[in-house]
Design a protein around this motif. Structure first.
Motif: not given
Length: 134
Positions: A95, A100-102
């Motif tokens: 990150e 981006k963590r999704v």
């Protein structure tokens, strides 16, 4: 040499910005730069960056050509089987380096891993399971 399970695998995809992609894949995930080339004067040449682990049977080739835009979908996944808990510090580092963590639309990946979108929108899944084809 026959094509078989020992054949090296290259995953190639376009990238908007190789410097940004390198930051994610090398400084974030920890891959090495395997090869780098800048486009020359010949038609069809382009900038490229190959990243991977030296002992792996695969590498990722990122190509920058201004006329080609990445077009990832939610199902364009590169899955790495961690064979244990996904380290929180690795997710944080990804990150911090442009990921981006999704959530995944597939509940399996939400249950067994962490999905990170790279700067070009392609998805990396770090799966806590080990890989076994059986």
């Amino acid at each position: 040499m026959p094509v078989n399970g020992r054949s090296h695998l290259r995953v190639a995809r376009p990238s908007r910005d190789l410097a940004v992609a390198e930051r994610f894949w090398v400084r974030g995930l920890g891959l090495d730069v395997v090869w780098r080339a800048e486009s020359g004067p010949e038609p069809g040449e382009h900038d490229l960056l190959m990243v991977g682990w030296p002992d792996a049977g695969w590498h990722l080739e990122l190509v920058h050509e201004p006329a080609v835009e990445p077009r990832p979908t939610e199902e364009d996944l590169l899955v790495i089987y961690v064979d244990g808990p996904v380290p929180d510090d690795l997710v944080t580092r990804l990150e911090e380096h442009g990921g981006k963590r999704v959530p995944s639309p597939n509940p399996y990946w939400n249950r067994w891993g962490v999905t990170i979108e790279d700067p070009d929108g392609y998805r990396l899944v770090l799966c806590e399971r080990g890989w076994s084809p059986a």
